[in-house]
Design a protein around this motif. Structure first.
Motif, PDB file in Angstrom:
ATOM      1  N   ASP A 157      65.463  92.584  10.606  1.00 45.42           N
ATOM      2  CA  ASP A 157      64.428  93.428  10.860  1.00 45.42           C
ATOM      3  C   ASP A 157      63.505  92.699  12.085  1.00 45.42           C
ATOM      4  N   ALA A 158      63.370  91.425  11.874  1.00 48.18           N
ATOM      5  CA  ALA A 158      62.511  90.542  12.795  1.00 48.18           C
ATOM      6  C   ALA A 158      62.922  88.986  12.924  1.00 48.18           C
ATOM      7  N   ILE A 159      62.394  88.512  14.073  1.00 43.98           N
ATOM      8  CA  ILE A 159      62.968  86.979  14.221  1.00 43.98           C
ATOM      9  C   ILE A 159      61.448  86.149  14.229  1.00 43.98           C
ATOM     10  N   VAL A 160      61.597  85.234  13.570  1.00 41.21           N
ATOM     11  CA  VAL A 160      60.420  84.214  13.368  1.00 41.21           C
ATOM     12  C   VAL A 160      60.909  83.117  14.044  1.00 41.21           C
ATOM     13  N   THR A 161      60.571  82.309  14.860  1.00 42.59           N
ATOM     14  CA  THR A 161      60.962  81.537  15.677  1.00 42.59           C
ATOM     15  C   THR A 161      60.353  80.120  15.288  1.00 42.59           C
ATOM     16  N   GLY A 162      60.908  78.997  14.971  1.00 40.07           N
ATOM     17  CA  GLY A 162      60.340  77.851  14.874  1.00 40.07           C
ATOM     18  C   GLY A 162      60.141  77.016  16.162  1.00 40.07           C
ATOM     19  N   PRO A 163      59.576  75.937  16.510  1.00 41.56           N
ATOM     20  CA  PRO A 163      59.076  75.293  17.499  1.00 41.56           C
ATOM     21  C   PRO A 163      60.146  74.698  18.176  1.00 41.56           C
ATOM     22  N   ILE A 164      60.770  74.766  19.511  1.00 38.54           N
ATOM     23  CA  ILE A 164      61.629  74.176  19.845  1.00 38.54           C
ATOM     24  C   ILE A 164      61.210  73.068  21.303  1.00 38.54           C
ATOM     25  N   GLN A 165      62.117  71.971  21.637  1.00 38.56           N
ATOM     26  CA  GLN A 165      61.857  70.944  22.250  1.00 38.56           C
ATOM     27  C   GLN A 165      62.390  71.520  23.726  1.00 38.56           C
ATOM     28  N   LYS A 166      61.366  71.844  24.850  1.00 36.17           N
ATOM     29  CA  LYS A 166      61.939  72.445  25.873  1.00 36.17           C
ATOM     30  C   LYS A 166      62.870  71.642  26.745  1.00 36.17           C
TER      31      LYS A 166
END
Length: 332
Positions: free
Chosen positions: A120-129
């Motif tokens: 029902d939803a996405i919660v994203t953790g931090p990425i290293q661009k």
């Protein structure tokens, strides 16, 4: 300071929904060499979180198990093994093309599941661009990927906390490119998207403060090339015709004073740092990034990978909890 477990109801809501199934949330673990795996594991194991939703962690399961053992964290009952990584080859505090490819794959899979309504939803953790760049991924970050994958022409970043909310007209652009990217249509769309999102949360018409682009909001052209008069003011006039309560362009150096914040529900900021600096100064550990305009719900922590804290059990998970809370509200 990390809140104790007794305080989490203030973050997640007093009680779970009484009717219907709990929403399913895809929580991506983010950069393997950063704090993202720890944050995802902590959140997914909390009873208070599980009372409000079904948290499903997306990431390399071998790596997640290694972090869980190292920090003595329970492993979540629901996890999607995605992102090929040899867990023994990943070093905390370090990233490379392989960790970048793994974090990208987790987000891609979560988007697929959200579009297919399996979550029902996405919660994203931090990425290293930089890791994404090393892996040959062409997207600058989550927002651009989400827009492309969902076929959405216009998306906006809105950063929000209990203290302040800021929606951005432009996102990841070099500062020199910002003036040309600030258009009447772009400012108008940002105001409308932000006002709609905030109105749904507050259940009343929002109070919108619009920042000028230039010092002193241009001072009638003295410190500008007329952007406030030629671009921002016409956009404001358009939305006012529909009854929205919106200020004239406000000087950015006085826009975020306590008195102005008390009379503002959401700020419209012309560029990334104009909104992110005050938000992080006021709510660094509690901010949430939400992508407006998408056909799916996506929220995110509003901080980076904190490589210096990776796998130490020291990561502050308040932003992750706030992102989960907002995702639950938006998915409901």
């Amino acid at each position: 300071m990390i809140p104790d477990r007794s305080s989490l109801t203030s973050w997640l809501g007093a009680s779970p929904a009484e009717d219907g199934p709990l929403p399913k949330l895809a929580i991506t673990a983010g950069e393997a060499g950063g704090v993202g795996p720890e944050l995802a594991l902590k959140a997914a194991s909390m009873a208070e979180v599980c009372r409000r939703c079904v948290p499903i962690v997306y990431g390399p399961v071998g790596l997640l198990r290694r972090v869980a053992r190292r920090l003595d964290l329970p492993f979540p009952p629901d996890a999607v093994d995605i992102g090929r990584l040899d867990p023994d080859q990943v070093r905390p505090g370090h990233f490379d093309a392989l960790t970048g490819a793994a974090s990208y794959a987790a987000v891609e899979h979560a988007i697929d599941d959200a579009l297919a309504k399996r979550v029902d939803a996405i919660v994203t953790g931090p990425i290293q661009k930089e890791a994404w760049h090393e892996a040959g991924i062409r997207f600058a970050g989550h927002t651009e990927l989400l827009a492309a994958r969902t076929g959405t022409d216009e998306v906006r970043m809105m950063l929000t906390s209990d203290s302040i909310a800021c929606a951005l007209v432009t996102i990841h652009l070099p500062l020199a490119d910002v003036p040309a990217a600030v258009t009447i249509d772009g400012v108008e769309s940002t105001i409308r998207m932000a006002a709609d999102a905030v109105a749904r949360r507050l259940r009343r018409p929002p109070r919108v403060t619009v920042c000028g682009l230039n010092p002193h909001a241009g001072e009638n052209g003295l410190f500008s090339h007329g952007e406030e008069e030629a671009v921002i003011a016409p956009a404001i006039a358009r939305v006012r015709r529909d009854g929205l309560r919106v200020t004239d362009p406000v000087s950015p150096d006085t826009a975020f004073t306590p008195a102005r914040r008390a009379d503002t529900d959401v700020y419209i900021c012309m560029y990334h740092d104009q909104g992110l600096i005050p938000l992080k100064a006021l709510s660094f550990d509690e901010g949430v990034n939400v992508t407006l305009g998408l056909p799916i719900v996506r929220t995110s922590v509003d901080h980076g990978t904190a490589l210096d804290l990776a796998w130490q059990g020291k990561a502050d998970h308040r932003s992750m909890l706030a992102a989960i809370r907002l995702a639950i509200e938006m998915a409901g």
